[in-house]
Design a protein around this motif. Structure first.
Motif, PDB file in Angstrom:
ATOM      1  N   CYS A 175      58.115  14.977  44.731  1.00  0.00           N
ATOM      2  CA  CYS A 175      57.025  14.790  44.281  1.00  0.00           C
ATOM      3  C   CYS A 175      56.628  14.252  42.938  1.00  0.00           C
ATOM      4  O   CYS A 175      55.836  13.999  42.050  1.00  0.00           O
ATOM      5  N   GLY A 176      58.051  14.268  42.041  1.00  0.00           N
ATOM      6  CA  GLY A 176      58.055  13.743  40.588  1.00  0.00           C
ATOM      7  C   GLY A 176      57.291  14.835  39.679  1.00  0.00           C
ATOM      8  O   GLY A 176      56.824  14.545  38.586  1.00  0.00           O
TER       9      GLY A 176
ATOM     10  N   GLU B 183      55.448  17.509  40.298  1.00  0.00           N
ATOM     11  CA  GLU B 183      53.774  17.578  40.528  1.00  0.00           C
ATOM     12  C   GLU B 183      53.625  18.995  41.098  1.00  0.00           C
ATOM     13  O   GLU B 183      52.503  19.418  41.185  1.00  0.00           O
TER      14      GLU B 183
ATOM     15  N   GLY C 129      60.823  11.707  40.731  1.00  0.00           N
ATOM     16  CA  GLY C 129      59.816  11.209  42.031  1.00  0.00           C
ATOM     17  C   GLY C 129      60.637  10.499  43.179  1.00  0.00           C
ATOM     18  O   GLY C 129      61.225   9.742  42.976  1.00  0.00           O
TER      19      GLY C 129
ATOM     20  N   SER D  11      55.168   7.867  43.224  1.00  0.00           N
ATOM     21  CA  SER D  11      55.395   8.918  42.087  1.00  0.00           C
ATOM     22  C   SER D  11      56.143   8.358  40.868  1.00  0.00           C
ATOM     23  O   SER D  11      56.012   8.779  40.022  1.00  0.00           O
ATOM     24  N   ARG D  12      56.990   7.432  41.461  1.00  0.00           N
ATOM     25  CA  ARG D  12      57.838   6.974  40.138  1.00  0.00           C
ATOM     26  C   ARG D  12      56.925   6.038  39.275  1.00  0.00           C
ATOM     27  O   ARG D  12      57.073   6.327  37.964  1.00  0.00           O
TER      28      ARG D  12
ATOM     29  N   THR E  60      53.661   6.651  38.716  1.00  0.00           N
ATOM     30  CA  THR E  60      53.037   7.772  37.892  1.00  0.00           C
ATOM     31  C   THR E  60      53.887   8.375  37.026  1.00  0.00           C
ATOM     32  O   THR E  60      53.179   8.349  35.691  1.00  0.00           O
TER      33      THR E  60
END
Lengths: 653, 653
Positions: A38-39, A41, A264, A269-270, A272
């Motif tokens: 999820c990077g 999160e 991510g 997610s990357r 982000t």
């Protein structure tokens, strides 16, 4: 600011970090790379680690994700836990990124596994498409970077033109580009170079449009030392192929996990992460490190000098291409989904950080839209879809599924966010297709038989393993056609945990982690959404073109995933259309294949540019019928089972 | 290795150097720049310094050059003297390079002097040639680097092409080049740049051939901040002009001495230095420092930011151009005189070390041959020689004399090594045209009247001063028509020293150095050879073309030197042809003028390329009649006085 020591076990690596640093960052500093989908999160739960010394309070997010037992045993999510004490932390196997394995011991095994995959794979000389269209100029062998050996006549009073003029005059006899340009670096020692080598030199020429750019001049005949590298920059995996540019021969192939995955799992997610505070550089450096590592491995293996690699062609989705070049990808994420660039000029590979010859070229494959990238264009180039008068379909299954349908007159594309389920994410025991991943699976009379990569004890279930698992659960009527576990089944593997039903694939004593491998109802729901998105995308595009599946001459299935896929089971869960098996062709890594084609033929690259220009992209999020198709595909295999999947038969319930 | 301290007086600067370091190198380390005409070969005697403390043995070379008195007083040649003791060294004024003066106090005075020079000089807006040919595309105002302000429509679902496509689509409406390319740097933050500036940006475009290269993208409208610099890279002097690229207006001009002069006065000694052990870099960095210093002065003066300078156009002879770019110039020196390149691609100015805008362009003017360079091509462009149907001649007098003759149908060029006499070298009291140099001179009844630059006490005699001196000596019959001092003259200024006759121009009490200023027979011989070489070159080229002088429509005289030259006296010594004075036009620095034209018009640059291609160079060293012409010109004014120089009258002897 207070500083604390954190020790990671079993490695015993200790780092000192500032108070408030997350455990995830501390681990990275220690060189212990944790899994994250999820990077950072705090939602995927993949970075769970066990604190065995010192105090670390699990935050609210951790409490929602972790079970009571885990919390009592000191488990926390590394990405959500700030260091406020000296800590001792145990990193369990499933929380690790397995890059060392990939890069060292098990690499050969993994590559062997990839090579064993059915149908065409990278690593084989010869191309799919070029043989189909004999007079296609794209089949002309003319590498993006060519070496030409010249024997010049020395200057005389009657012929005292400048050295560059002398070189170009002779060069034009062998390689007649309308224009030539030369780098400053070549000019610098040209005077000595020519004279000390008795006017016998090798000129390294990169072609771009109709221009030949002289990027190096070498003494003597070095034409046998000219190499290129084709790279498939996947969101999950980076694969590189070393190619001899004098012969076109493939000399070796290596792959590793995209190091960006630390930040991510999927492209969103990357993006982000990159568009946060100054983290673009981190992602760029990560993937450049991937490529440099592969180049080092390939050159070491073949005993060649990286300075003799004159060209790298990279195919990746639009986000991967942007990140490789260090371009801000932020607008790709937001409606109306605009990338910075689609047609990439040739860049200096070294300017990007790729360690090859001085002035060596990095050519990124052109893309179609924000979610139909250079990998898809390379795939179309490789499968020959754009060459035939008959209509075919290319399905590239990955974290995003890209679909192209068309022929030599027209092409349509679309993409659907499939989610990371097929790449090892989004499911409790999913993992990427590396050592210990369950790839093949059969359920019969309550017994589960499986094969793992590397014949190791299972550590998780790969994407194709999940396809087979879902198919087997459906075939055995353990799940119903709506993808829900049937109630009232007498199966010791069906248990309830944390308020939901789950199916035990492997018991703790079978596994490498000592923890059972399960598939939960939530996992199945995720896979159902993934497969529904891909099938709905295919169906939408076919409908949009006014066609039906039986009018497709060929269905090409591509992606690293595609190589392992069992055709019957893939149709069985409704992932790919139920058409004559003879029409279905697995391409393996068609992105890499197309990149290699461009590498060894400027004309193939040129064709890729035309392909990217010739494809009309349909934005599914703006295409109303897609939602209905998606809803209809949320069944096993489909709500229109008899009409669309007549060949699929499950046990009578 | 032993180390010694060397102190230079009167500055009192002390440096520590290894044993064996030359005094010349030690002085440089101390920041004391010594004069050198020969590049440290020990033959010009210009770096003589006085050792007043410690032991320093004069070497054999010094003994040949220095007088007995000088040796007894401790004088040595700095370039030939190795440090083997702690030393105290006095640097006399004449051994210094006067760069501090030029760059600070006297710069304005010097520039004023240059501006006072007759006829057209740099610094004036408007061009010579463009007005002559009204429909010449070269008069189109289109700077090599243009800024274009764009107001883009933001992307929508219906129009979601990539950002680069959006920019180029709009750009083509304003600047329709067939092709555009973009640098990686521009792509990197384009996404943010466009969005944070509400889709209003300024695009910086460099033109090359038919290609527009986008080198920068700036937020908002910055079109009023676009500057260029035209540079004349002379062997002796570097002059730079700051030009507003939005209007073409000249904003300022600055000049300094080529710092390469520390390492040799003329191109041949620089080539010798460069092709020695790794010294090319030193010469390149020296001239780059020249240019950067000028840019700093110009930007400081006008309060602008060097980052807004997007383009530099440099005109220099072939060797200067090679050295600026760091190209090995060795083959230029040797028969058959081959340079590395004549048509220079546009390079990144920063790659060369010139500190302007990121991705800013350095365009070097194209050259014709090893000794007919971009400065001459710029001169032809500036004077309009290539535009007219009538035949004209351009004479560029410098250390080398370059001659071009022709019209809009054909052009011939040649060059003759004039030696440094006219630039202040090769003569005992010669100096460059800086503060204290005698420029104007009259001899009447045994009295010498002179003007110096800056009205200072004389320190030496400039090139044009030497022309006037020789003319006055001839006119007063102090020297004979063969350039020899007449014997038996009763003139207190005529004395004998070191076995040869010399003429005292200024007595010790008149001068800044306290040493007398003289011209020796050897000096006159050198000047005779210089003027003979230039005239013979002109005559040879006119003969080669089958013409006579009176068929020339115009004679353009160019070069910094050219601005100061007295026309009558120049004809009087036989330096330039004896034609109607109305036909003679002094251009001043035509090299700089042509560079500015190219800077503000791509079409003018393009024309310069055609000019360089259209000129046929005649190598005089291979042209047999040249030797006879040269011998015939070794007279005052010429052996064919009456035929070729009918207007020249000297006193009856």
């Amino acid at each position: 600011m207070a500083k604390y020591k954190v020790t990671f076990l079993p490695e015993g690596k200790t780092v000192e970090v500032d108070e408030g640093t997350t455990l995830f960052q501390a681990a990275e500093k220690a060189g212990v790379y944790l899994n994250s989908l999820c990077g950072g999160e705090g939602v995927c739960g993949n970075c769970r680690v066990q604190v065995t010394g010192g105090q670390a309070k699990p935050d609210k997010g951790s409490i929602l994700i972790l079970s009571k037992e885990e919390i009592q045993s000191g488990y926390v999510l590394a990405c959500q836990t700030a260091v406020k004490d000296n800590l001792e932390v145990v990193v369990p196997p499933e929380a690790r990124l397995e890059e060392e394995q990939i890069l060292t011991a098990s690499r050969q095994q993994d590559l062997e596994a990839w090579r064993r995959a059915p149908a065409i794979t990278y690593g084989e000389p010869g191309w799919v498409s070029l043989h189909k269209v004999p007079h296609d100029p794209a089949s002309l062998f003319e590498p993006l970077v060519t070496k030409v050996y010249l024997e010049l006549s020395p200057p005389t009073r009657e012929d005292n033109i400048p050295d560059t003029g002398r070189i170009v005059r002779e060069l034009k006899k062998k390689l007649n580009y309308p224009e030539y340009e030369i780098t400053l670096h070549c000019l610098k020692d040209m005077c000595e170079q020519l004279r000390s080598h008795d006017w016998k030199v090798t000129v390294v020429v990169a072609r771009h449009d109709d221009m030949g750019k002289i990027i190096q001049i070498q003494g003597g005949d070095t034409t046998d030392r000219n190499y290129g590298v084709a790279v498939d920059v996947g969101t999950t995996t980076v694969v590189a192929q070393l190619v001899h540019l004098g012969t076109g021969q493939v000399m070796g192939v290596e792959g590793n996990h995209n190091l960006q995955a630390h930040y991510g799992e999927d492209v969103l997610s990357r993006i982000t992460f990159a568009c946060g505070k100054g983290s673009l550089r981190i992602l760029q450096e990560a993937v450049v490190k991937n490529i440099n590592t592969l180049i080092k491995a390939l050159t070491a293996e073949k005993g060649i000098d990286a300075a003799d690699i004159t060209c790298v062609v990279a195919a990746g989705n639009t986000t991967m291409s942007h990140l490789l070049l260090g371009l801000m990808p932020c607008s790709i994420r937001d409606d109306p989904y605009v990338p910075t660039v689609d047609l990439y000029p040739p860049f200096s590979a070294r300017e990007v950080g790729i360690e090859i010859a001085r002035n060596g070229i990095l050519q990124v494959m052109p893309s179609v839209a924000s979610y139909v990238g250079g990998d898809t264009v390379a795939g179309v180039l490789a499968c020959g879809l754009a060459d035939s008068a008959e209509t075919s379909c290319l399905i590239d299954v990955g974290t995003n599924g890209e679909i192209v349908i068309g022929n030599n007159q027209w092409m349509l594309s679309c993409s659907a966010s499939a989610g990371p389920a097929f790449e090892g994410g989004d499911t409790k025991c999913g993992m990427r297709a590396t050592r210990g991943a369950i790839q093949r699976l059969n359920i019969s009379d309550g017994r589960v038989a499986y094969d793992t990569i590397g014949k190791a004890k299972p550590r998780g279930i790969s994407g194709s393993g999940l396809v087979e698992l879902l198919y087997e659960l459906a075939r055995n009527r353990i799940v119903d056609i709506d993808g829900k576990f049937r109630s009232g089944m007498a199966d010791k593997r069906l248990v309830s945990s944390d308020g939901q039903t789950q199916y035990i694939v492997a018991f703790p004593d079978e596994t490498a982690t000592g923890r059972e491998l399960v598939i939960t109802q939530t996992d199945i729901d995720n896979i159902m959404r993934s497969k529904a998105a891909i099938f709905a995308a295919i169906k939408s595009l076919v409908n949009y073109a006014g066609l039906s599946f039986d009018q497709l001459n060929k269905v090409y299935v591509a992606g690293g995933f595609g190589s392992y896929l069992d055709i019957e089971k893939s149709i069985g869960i409704g992932l790919i259309p139920d058409i004559t098996k003879e029409k279905i062709e697995f391409l393996g890594n068609s992105s890499l294949m197309g990149a290699r084609m461009a590498l060894i033929s400027y004309h193939a690259y040129d064709k890729a540019v035309r392909i990217s220009r010739g494809i009309t992209n349909i934005e599914l999020s703006h295409y109303a019928p897609f939602a209905d198709e998606y809803m209809a595909a949320l069944y096993l295999p489909h709500i229109d089972h008899n009409l669309l999947f007549p060949s699929v038969k499950f046990k009578e319930s």
